[in-house]
Design a protein around this motif. Structure first.
Motif, mmCIF file in Angstrom:
data_model
loop_
_atom_site.group_PDB
_atom_site.id
_atom_site.type_symbol
_atom_site.label_atom_id
_atom_site.label_comp_id
_atom_site.label_asym_id
_atom_site.label_seq_id
_atom_site.Cartn_x
_atom_site.Cartn_y
_atom_site.Cartn_z
ATOM 1 N N ASP A 63 -0.369 13.375 -10.601
ATOM 2 C CA ASP A 63 -0.038 13.537 -9.178
ATOM 3 C C ASP A 63 0.682 12.332 -8.585
ATOM 4 O OD1 ASP A 63 -1.417 15.933 -9.318
ATOM 5 O OD2 ASP A 63 -3.280 15.084 -8.522
ATOM 6 N N PHE A 64 0.814 11.248 -9.342
ATOM 7 C CA PHE A 64 1.243 9.983 -8.765
ATOM 8 C C PHE A 64 2.753 9.812 -8.786
ATOM 9 C CE2 PHE A 64 -3.173 9.314 -9.216
ATOM 10 C CZ PHE A 64 -3.535 8.247 -8.399
ATOM 11 N N GLY A 65 3.262 9.196 -7.724
ATOM 12 C CA GLY A 65 4.675 8.838 -7.647
ATOM 13 C C GLY A 65 4.842 7.332 -7.655
ATOM 14 N N GLY A 66 6.006 6.867 -7.218
ATOM 15 C CA GLY A 66 6.259 5.438 -7.167
ATOM 16 C C GLY A 66 6.172 4.799 -8.545
ATOM 17 N N THR A 115 11.349 -1.679 -10.180
ATOM 18 C CA THR A 115 11.351 -1.838 -8.724
ATOM 19 C C THR A 115 10.094 -2.505 -8.176
ATOM 20 O OG1 THR A 115 10.407 0.374 -8.386
ATOM 21 C CG2 THR A 115 12.819 0.199 -8.468
ATOM 22 N N LEU A 116 9.182 -2.918 -9.041
ATOM 23 C CA LEU A 116 7.947 -3.529 -8.555
ATOM 24 C C LEU A 116 8.219 -4.928 -8.013
ATOM 25 C CD1 LEU A 116 4.463 -3.050 -9.540
ATOM 26 C CD2 LEU A 116 5.176 -5.413 -9.836
ATOM 27 N N GLU A 117 7.733 -5.207 -6.791
ATOM 28 C CA GLU A 117 7.991 -6.485 -6.126
ATOM 29 C C GLU A 117 6.722 -7.276 -5.847
ATOM 30 O OE1 GLU A 117 9.976 -5.359 -2.581
ATOM 31 O OE2 GLU A 117 11.851 -4.783 -3.589
ATOM 32 N N ALA A 118 5.564 -6.636 -5.857
ATOM 33 C CA ALA A 118 4.293 -7.287 -5.542
ATOM 34 C C ALA A 118 3.176 -6.396 -6.064
ATOM 35 C CB ALA A 118 4.163 -7.489 -4.032
ATOM 36 N N GLY A 119 1.939 -6.820 -5.877
ATOM 37 C CA GLY A 119 0.828 -5.959 -6.238
ATOM 38 C C GLY A 119 0.854 -4.682 -5.423
ATOM 39 N N GLU A 120 0.415 -3.575 -6.024
ATOM 40 C CA GLU A 120 0.456 -2.278 -5.347
ATOM 41 C C GLU A 120 -0.891 -1.570 -5.447
ATOM 42 O OE1 GLU A 120 5.206 -1.317 -6.099
ATOM 43 O OE2 GLU A 120 3.680 -0.015 -7.015
ATOM 44 N N PHE A 121 -1.258 -0.881 -4.362
ATOM 45 C CA PHE A 121 -2.426 -0.007 -4.346
ATOM 46 C C PHE A 121 -1.972 1.397 -3.996
ATOM 47 C CE2 PHE A 121 -4.616 -4.009 -3.993
ATOM 48 C CZ PHE A 121 -5.830 -3.788 -4.615
ATOM 49 N N TYR A 122 -2.583 2.399 -4.647
ATOM 50 C CA TYR A 122 -2.264 3.805 -4.419
ATOM 51 C C TYR A 122 -3.510 4.496 -3.878
ATOM 52 C CZ TYR A 122 2.114 2.974 -6.738
ATOM 53 O OH TYR A 122 3.357 2.484 -7.044
ATOM 54 N N LEU A 123 -3.395 5.001 -2.654
ATOM 55 C CA LEU A 123 -4.536 5.506 -1.902
ATOM 56 C C LEU A 123 -4.389 6.993 -1.603
ATOM 57 C CD1 LEU A 123 -4.651 2.549 0.649
ATOM 58 C CD2 LEU A 123 -5.856 2.730 -1.543
ATOM 59 N N GLY A 124 -5.473 7.606 -1.138
ATOM 60 C CA GLY A 124 -5.449 8.996 -0.726
ATOM 61 C C GLY A 124 -5.719 9.984 -1.839
ATOM 62 N N HIS A 125 -5.957 9.506 -3.042
ATOM 63 C CA HIS A 125 -6.256 10.360 -4.178
ATOM 64 C C HIS A 125 -7.724 10.191 -4.540
ATOM 65 C CE1 HIS A 125 -5.976 12.052 -8.275
ATOM 66 N NE2 HIS A 125 -4.861 12.621 -7.884
ATOM 67 N N ALA A 126 -8.290 11.180 -5.204
ATOM 68 C CA ALA A 126 -9.680 11.057 -5.651
ATOM 69 C C ALA A 126 -9.867 9.890 -6.607
ATOM 70 C CB ALA A 126 -10.124 12.354 -6.320
ATOM 71 N N ASN A 127 -8.794 9.515 -7.303
ATOM 72 C CA ASN A 127 -8.841 8.418 -8.269
ATOM 73 C C ASN A 127 -7.914 7.293 -7.813
ATOM 74 O OD1 ASN A 127 -10.463 10.100 -9.910
ATOM 75 N ND2 ASN A 127 -8.650 10.981 -10.872
ATOM 76 N N PRO A 128 -8.422 6.301 -7.068
ATOM 77 C CA PRO A 128 -7.557 5.213 -6.610
ATOM 78 C C PRO A 128 -7.025 4.404 -7.788
ATOM 79 C CG PRO A 128 -9.867 4.713 -6.177
ATOM 80 C CD PRO A 128 -9.815 6.138 -6.634
ATOM 81 N N LEU A 175 0.833 -1.197 0.000
ATOM 82 C CA LEU A 175 0.000 0.000 0.000
ATOM 83 C C LEU A 175 0.867 1.246 0.000
ATOM 84 C CD1 LEU A 175 -2.701 -0.963 2.661
ATOM 85 C CD2 LEU A 175 -2.672 -1.457 0.208
ATOM 86 N N PHE A 176 0.538 2.195 -0.865
ATOM 87 C CA PHE A 176 1.271 3.449 -0.983
ATOM 88 C C PHE A 176 0.292 4.619 -0.961
ATOM 89 C CE2 PHE A 176 3.900 0.287 -3.026
ATOM 90 C CZ PHE A 176 5.194 0.606 -2.646
ATOM 91 N N ARG A 177 0.783 5.734 -0.462
ATOM 92 C CA ARG A 177 0.092 6.991 -0.712
ATOM 93 C C ARG A 177 0.276 7.292 -2.198
ATOM 94 N NH1 ARG A 177 -1.546 12.116 1.144
ATOM 95 N NH2 ARG A 177 -0.469 13.828 0.076
ATOM 96 N N TYR A 178 -0.648 8.042 -2.791
ATOM 97 C CA TYR A 178 -0.603 8.258 -4.239
ATOM 98 C C TYR A 178 0.711 8.897 -4.704
ATOM 99 C CZ TYR A 178 -1.771 13.180 -3.378
ATOM 100 O OH TYR A 178 -1.754 14.481 -2.956
ATOM 101 N N ASP A 179 1.406 9.609 -3.805
ATOM 102 C CA ASP A 179 2.663 10.241 -4.212
ATOM 103 C C ASP A 179 3.850 9.279 -4.166
ATOM 104 O OD1 ASP A 179 3.088 9.943 -1.509
ATOM 105 O OD2 ASP A 179 3.278 12.083 -1.072
ATOM 106 N N GLY A 180 3.592 8.020 -3.799
ATOM 107 C CA GLY A 180 4.648 7.015 -3.767
ATOM 108 C C GLY A 180 5.172 6.695 -2.383
ATOM 109 N N THR A 181 4.672 7.384 -1.338
ATOM 110 C CA THR A 181 5.105 7.101 0.028
ATOM 111 C C THR A 181 4.546 5.756 0.477
ATOM 112 O OG1 THR A 181 5.072 9.470 0.526
ATOM 113 C CG2 THR A 181 5.095 7.944 2.400
ATOM 114 N N HIS A 182 5.435 4.869 0.936
ATOM 115 C CA HIS A 182 5.011 3.546 1.360
ATOM 116 C C HIS A 182 4.231 3.636 2.665
ATOM 117 C CE1 HIS A 182 5.883 -0.548 3.205
ATOM 118 N NE2 HIS A 182 5.162 -0.811 2.144
ATOM 119 N N ILE A 183 3.074 2.954 2.721
ATOM 120 C CA ILE A 183 2.229 2.960 3.913
ATOM 121 C C ILE A 183 2.363 1.659 4.690
ATOM 122 C CG2 ILE A 183 -0.143 3.089 4.770
ATOM 123 C CD1 ILE A 183 -0.819 4.743 2.255
#
Length: 379
Positions: free
Chosen positions: A251-254, A197-210, A82-90
């Motif tokens: 707006d997305f990172g990572g 750098t992708l190692e597993a499935g990823e979700f990007y949260l905290g944005h209007a468009n998940p 799980l990541f914040r939409y800017d790429g910060t790992h949660i």
């Protein structure tokens, strides 16, 4: 795959050669039924997005005897990041293993999954007729008289309508049902090479468009994004799809940002509005029965549309094998599937509604976790 031989049905017609239709055809043929499969597409194709395969979906495919091929040609993992939409790992979520020896989760390209299922259909010597649908269905005492779109006809002991959310079988034989209802969201998908750098499935949260990324093979992924539906008078052109998705990812990172910066016009991009429907009972009319998107169409929020279709194909054959009569088997199939499909659809649509309303993240989390926990239960 094993089960009780279906003594009440000698010949069945499956209308629709997608995931649900093939699952039903494979399951019925494995129990001694002479199955014929038809599909409207003369080339029996499927569009090029990937598909997330959850633990419950993998369990269903193991029941079909196809798990090892999926593991070999897809990508398997035991966690989601799980990541914040800017790429910060949660956080990292460890995916539960719901049966011994069963992978936790994974992904595969949808055309690859179709090829695996098509190969099994051919191994079972199931006749496949393409570029064909039905134009008339007439229930008789011991079967169904079928008229095909090429003018030919036939009689079958059972007709299975698995012909998509736009089901012709549903329109002909189930007047108490209605088309699926738009949910107000749309889904963007892109198939692209794997970010380094992708190692597993990823979700990007905290944005209007998940958004999220699923690995589908050692070197490929697909990314999805959910947005409010973009109403237009015409379909997006390829150039418009490319430019619009780039804008949506601004707006997305990572790794989502990596996809934005590295996507090209050669990558497959798709947009479609979402719709869902749990059709009212009965799901069968005489010896005509529905499954998959024709009767329980859902949205991708639980990654369970394909899994529900495969489960329904398996359950239909199981209940027909157990029952004394066709009517008893179809009723048992309907009752066994209705509440589980309702839960998936209502939970998926509810999650989508929260996203559109920018609702409480804790409510979103509770709805998602509850639905996923129930999905892990036996079907």
């Amino acid at each position: 795959m094993s089960g009780d031989r279906i003594e009440s049905i000698a010949a069945a017609l499956v209308v629709g050669g997608g995931i649900g239709g093939m699952a039903a055809a494979i399951s019925l043929a494995a129990r001694g039924v002479r199955v014929e499969l038809i599909d409207l597409d003369p080339e029996w194709r499927v569009y090029g997005a990937g598909i997330t395969i959850t633990g419950p979906t993998l369990r269903a495919y193991r029941r079909l005897g196809l798990l090892e091929q999926i593991k070999a040609e897809g990508a398997i993992t035991n966690r989601t990041r799980l990541f914040r939409y800017d790429g910060t790992h949660i956080a990292d979520l460890e995916e539960p293993v719901i049966e011994a020896g069963l992978p936790a989760t994974g992904g595969i390209m949808r055309p690859v999954l179709h090829r695996i299922m098509q190969a099994r259909v051919r191994e079972l010597a199931i006749p496949v007729r393409l570029g064909l649908t039905v134009t008339a269905l007439e229930n008789r005492a011991e079967g169904v008289d079928v008229t095909f779109s090429d003018g030919t006809s036939g009689r079958y002991d059972l007709v299975v309508g698995a012909d998509s959310v736009y089901s012709t079988v549903r329109e002909i034989a189930f007047p108490h049902m209605a088309p699926a209802v738009p949910t107000g969201q749309g889904c963007w998908r892109i198939s692209i090479r794997k970010p380094p750098t992708l190692e597993a499935g990823e979700f990007y949260l905290g944005h209007a468009n998940p958004a999220g990324i699923t690995q589908c093979a050692p070197d490929s992924v697909y990314m999805w994004m959910l947005t409010p539906h973009e109403k237009r008078d015409a379909h997006f052109t390829d150039e418009e799809l490319f430019q619009r998705l780039k804008e949506l990812l601004a707006d997305f990172g990572g790794n989502a940002g990596w996809i934005r910066d590295n996507m090209t016009r050669d990558d497959w991009i798709n947009y479609r509005p979402l719709a869902a429907a749990l059709q009212p009972r009965p799901w069968y009319n005489g010896r005509i029965v529905l499954l998959g998107d024709a009767v329980h169409a859902t949205t991708p929020h639980l990654a369970s549309g394909a899994g529900m279709a495969v489960e329904s194909g398996i359950v239909l054959a199981e209940e027909l094998g157990r029952a004394g009569t066709v009517a008893e088997g179809l009723h048992a199939y309907q009752e066994r599937r209705f509440d589980r499909c309702r839960d998936v659809i209502e939970s998926s649509v509810g999650i989508g509604r929260l996203q559109l309303e920018h609702g409480d993240p804790e409510a979103h989390k509770a709805l998602l976790e509850g639905a996923l926990s129930r999905l892990n239960e036996p079907f």
